[in-house]
Design a protein around this motif. Structure first.
Motif, PDB file in Angstrom:
ATOM      1  N   MET A 101       0.843  -1.197   0.000  1.00  0.00           N
ATOM      2  CA  MET A 101       0.000   0.000   0.000  1.00  0.00           C
ATOM      3  C   MET A 101       0.882   1.252   0.000  1.00  0.00           C
ATOM      4  N   ALA A 102       0.621   2.121  -0.954  1.00  0.00           N
ATOM      5  CA  ALA A 102       1.461   3.334  -1.027  1.00  0.00           C
ATOM      6  C   ALA A 102       1.138   4.251   0.140  1.00  0.00           C
ATOM      7  N   LYS A 103       2.164   4.813   0.716  1.00  0.00           N
ATOM      8  CA  LYS A 103       1.951   5.735   1.831  1.00  0.00           C
ATOM      9  C   LYS A 103       1.473   7.077   1.275  1.00  0.00           C
ATOM     10  N   GLU A 104       0.573   7.702   2.009  1.00  0.00           N
ATOM     11  CA  GLU A 104       0.121   9.031   1.602  1.00  0.00           C
ATOM     12  C   GLU A 104       1.334   9.942   1.527  1.00  0.00           C
TER      13      GLU A 104
ATOM     14  N   LEU B 237      -3.910  14.308   4.015  1.00  0.00           N
ATOM     15  CA  LEU B 237      -4.372  13.492   5.142  1.00  0.00           C
ATOM     16  C   LEU B 237      -5.051  12.232   4.609  1.00  0.00           C
ATOM     17  N   PRO B 238      -4.916  11.106   5.331  1.00  0.00           N
ATOM     18  CA  PRO B 238      -5.604   9.889   4.892  1.00  0.00           C
ATOM     19  C   PRO B 238      -7.103  10.141   4.741  1.00  0.00           C
TER      20      PRO B 238
ATOM     21  N   VAL C 256       2.086  12.972   8.808  1.00  0.00           N
ATOM     22  CA  VAL C 256       0.789  12.742   9.452  1.00  0.00           C
ATOM     23  C   VAL C 256       0.189  11.525   8.776  1.00  0.00           C
ATOM     24  N   GLY C 257      -0.205  10.535   9.526  1.00  0.00           N
ATOM     25  CA  GLY C 257      -0.780   9.368   8.858  1.00  0.00           C
ATOM     26  C   GLY C 257      -0.967   8.197   9.785  1.00  0.00           C
ATOM     27  N   ASN C 258      -0.939   6.995   9.204  1.00  0.00           N
ATOM     28  CA  ASN C 258      -1.217   5.771   9.940  1.00  0.00           C
ATOM     29  C   ASN C 258      -0.343   5.681  11.192  1.00  0.00           C
TER      30      ASN C 258
ATOM     31  N   ALA D 222      -3.527   9.728  14.554  1.00  0.00           N
ATOM     32  CA  ALA D 222      -4.927  10.127  14.386  1.00  0.00           C
ATOM     33  C   ALA D 222      -5.420  10.880  15.622  1.00  0.00           C
ATOM     34  N   ILE D 223      -6.350  11.797  15.366  1.00  0.00           N
ATOM     35  CA  ILE D 223      -7.050  12.456  16.468  1.00  0.00           C
ATOM     36  C   ILE D 223      -7.929  11.397  17.129  1.00  0.00           C
TER      37      ILE D 223
END
Ligand code: ADP
Length: 486
Positions: free
Chosen positions: A1-4, A370-371, A327-329, A339-340
């Motif tokens: 899976m490509a990272k954002e 952002l995801p 910012v991400g997984n 994540a918030i």
């Protein structure tokens, strides 16, 4: 899976922590009197992974009758077993809990990340080791209490009702349970509704440790469950960490009762940068103080004060550094900002960002993608902020920083103290004398010098003013759990 992609010039290969070794039940009951019991309420709620909005497990929602059972079990265990046990024996159980947690540290870290949305780096390197160390540290105190209270007679309080928030779920459970047990009290603990899973894992470890039944009871639920603990007539002590609003409700509820309390509440902490500070380290300190852990830290350095003659330089370097934050997984070891914690909290943060814009402050947000699923917020700073602006006064509990400037020491002391809160502060300067001058004048429970957000089980933590009262951690953390008789 490509990272954002966060930034045009940076791209890492994803480095996801495995979840293969994690065992979560589909449904969790209440841990009362050493057993898993179905809630009398018959109700369950879902605990969600805020990083992708998937359901992790269903968790019991305890009502008044369930809390009553838990308090009864805690009272029985207090009277018949725990208060009578030799302190050295109590210490052995606490050590055993610490060791078992340590053995399963990775499992705890991954579950914390899944349930709370915090980065695996943070839960693995900060939350879980610190939680273990709290148990180790207070196990050491259990048979040495006469040195904590020299020449005083002391006794344990009885049943401690403990209510904790979602920002450091396991660590807060450790902060609460370890000193209570070391001083001979029994416990009814309620984790936050969005992050109950590590406390329930801790219950499994407590079961495995052979701790006598009823010494620690874990009841899950919402605010009504917390209120049932606070209002139960047979609870001797309330230890609460959470919002100032709920802290005020609790204080009103227990006024006029025999219940002892420690309240660790909100904050709007000042991080102060002088022109002689090591600027690059200070920029790291700012980032660590507000952006890591998504700003979900009650002592987050959310108000930055920079000496005017270095303000441009600091803000330029800060923006540069912000652009490199991922910012991400949260399960990805490269991720800086996860994540918030919940949809509701993301809405609160976005509301404050809008208020900041409406107030005329100048906003800068990083240009990260952002995801698509989950609750995320880009790191945000506001410059041109006035002291009276809502965003400079109220706790946002997200990755949002206000920046103000100052010229003199007196001015920054006055500005930093101009807050209803007083939890923490940071000071960055080359001069030791300036550090000592400021630390005595800042009305904050903790003042870090040339660092930020550093914790250790041996040092006490707690606030002034609307940030609460009482201290947790260190030798001082024992006082909240004993009655001193002379
Ligand atoms: P936050 O804003 O950090 O979520 P809260 O103060 O709302 O903080 O929640 C902290 C903890 O207090 C949670 O475990 C929550 O369920 C509990 N809680 C919320 N309302 C009450 C209440 N009225 N009495 C006791 N506990 C409460």
């Amino acid at each position: 899976m490509a990272k954002e992609k966060n930034n045009e010039s940076w791209e890492y290969a994803p480095s996801l922590e495995s979840t293969a070794h994690i065992q979560l039940k589909e449904k969790y009951d209440l841990f009362i009197d050493g057993k898993w019991v179905k809630p009398k309420s018959g109700k369950y709620f879902k605990s969600i992974n805020p990083a992708n909005e998937e359901v992790l497990a269903e968790v019991a929602h305890a009502n008044e009758s369930d809390v009553n059972l838990a308090v009864k079990a805690a009272r029985k265990a207090y009277t018949n077993v725990w208060s009578k046990m030799a302190p050295t024996e109590r210490a052995k159980y606490i050590y055993r809990i610490a060791r078992l947690m340590h053995e399963r540290a990775r499992e705890f870290a991954v579950i914390e990340t899944l349930d709370a949305g915090k980065t695996i780096r943070e839960s693995r390197d900060v939350d879980v080791p610190l939680a273990c160390n709290h148990f180790f540290y207070y196990a050491g105190w259990a048979d040495k209490l006469e040195y904590a209270f020299p020449n005083r007679k002391f006794e344990s309080l009885g049943v401690a009702g403990q209510i904790i928030p979602w920002n450091f779920p396991l660590l807060m459970a450790a902060w609460k349970i370890a000193p209570a047990l070391a001083t001979g009290n029994t416990v009814v603990l309620k984790p936050a509704e969005t992050t109950p899973l590590t406390a329930l894992k801790l219950a499994e470890i407590i079961e495995e440790s052979g701790l006598p039944a009823g010494v620690v009871n874990i009841v899950t639920g919402y605010g009504d469950t917390g209120a049932a603990i606070v209002n139960h007539p047979d609870v001797n002590k309330i230890a609460f960490t959470g919002s100032t609003a709920v802290g005020k409700i609790i204080q009103k509820s227990i006024a006029g009762t025999h219940k002892k309390a420690t309240l660790e509440l909100g904050g709007k902490s000042a991080n102060i940068i002088f022109d002689d500070a090591p600027i690059d380290q200070a920029v790291e300190g700012i980032v660590n103080g507000i952006f890591f852990n998504q700003g979900h830290v009650c002592c987050a350095g959310s108000r930055l004060f920079v000496q005017e003659n270095v303000a441009d330089k600091v803000i330029r370097k800060l923006k540069q550094r912000m652009e490199s934050l991922y910012v991400g997984n949260p399960l990805d070891k490269n991720t800086d900002i996860g994540a918030i914690n919940s949809k509701e909290q993301l809405e609160v943060i976005n509301k404050f960002i809008q208020i900041g814009k409406n107030e005329g402050a100048e906003m800068y947000q990083t240009k990260c993608n952002l995801p698509k699923k989950g609750y995320y917020c880009s790191p945000t700073i506001f410059t041109n902020v006035a002291q009276s602006n809502v965003i400079a006064q109220e706790e946002i509990f997200g990755p949002v920083l206000t920046v103000q400037t100052f010229r003199t020491v007196d001015e920054v002391i006055q500005k930093a103290n101009n807050s209803p809160y007083g939890l923490a502060a940071g000071v960055w300067t080359d001069k030791g004398s300036r550090i000592f001058n400021l630390t005595t004048k800042l009305r904050a429970g903790v003042v870090w010098a040339n660092t930020y957000n550093k914790f250790d089980p041996t040092s006490p933590f707690g606030g002034y003013k609307e940030s609460g009262f009482g201290r947790e951690g260190g030798m001082h953390g024992l006082s909240g759990y004993v009655k001193l008789n002379d």
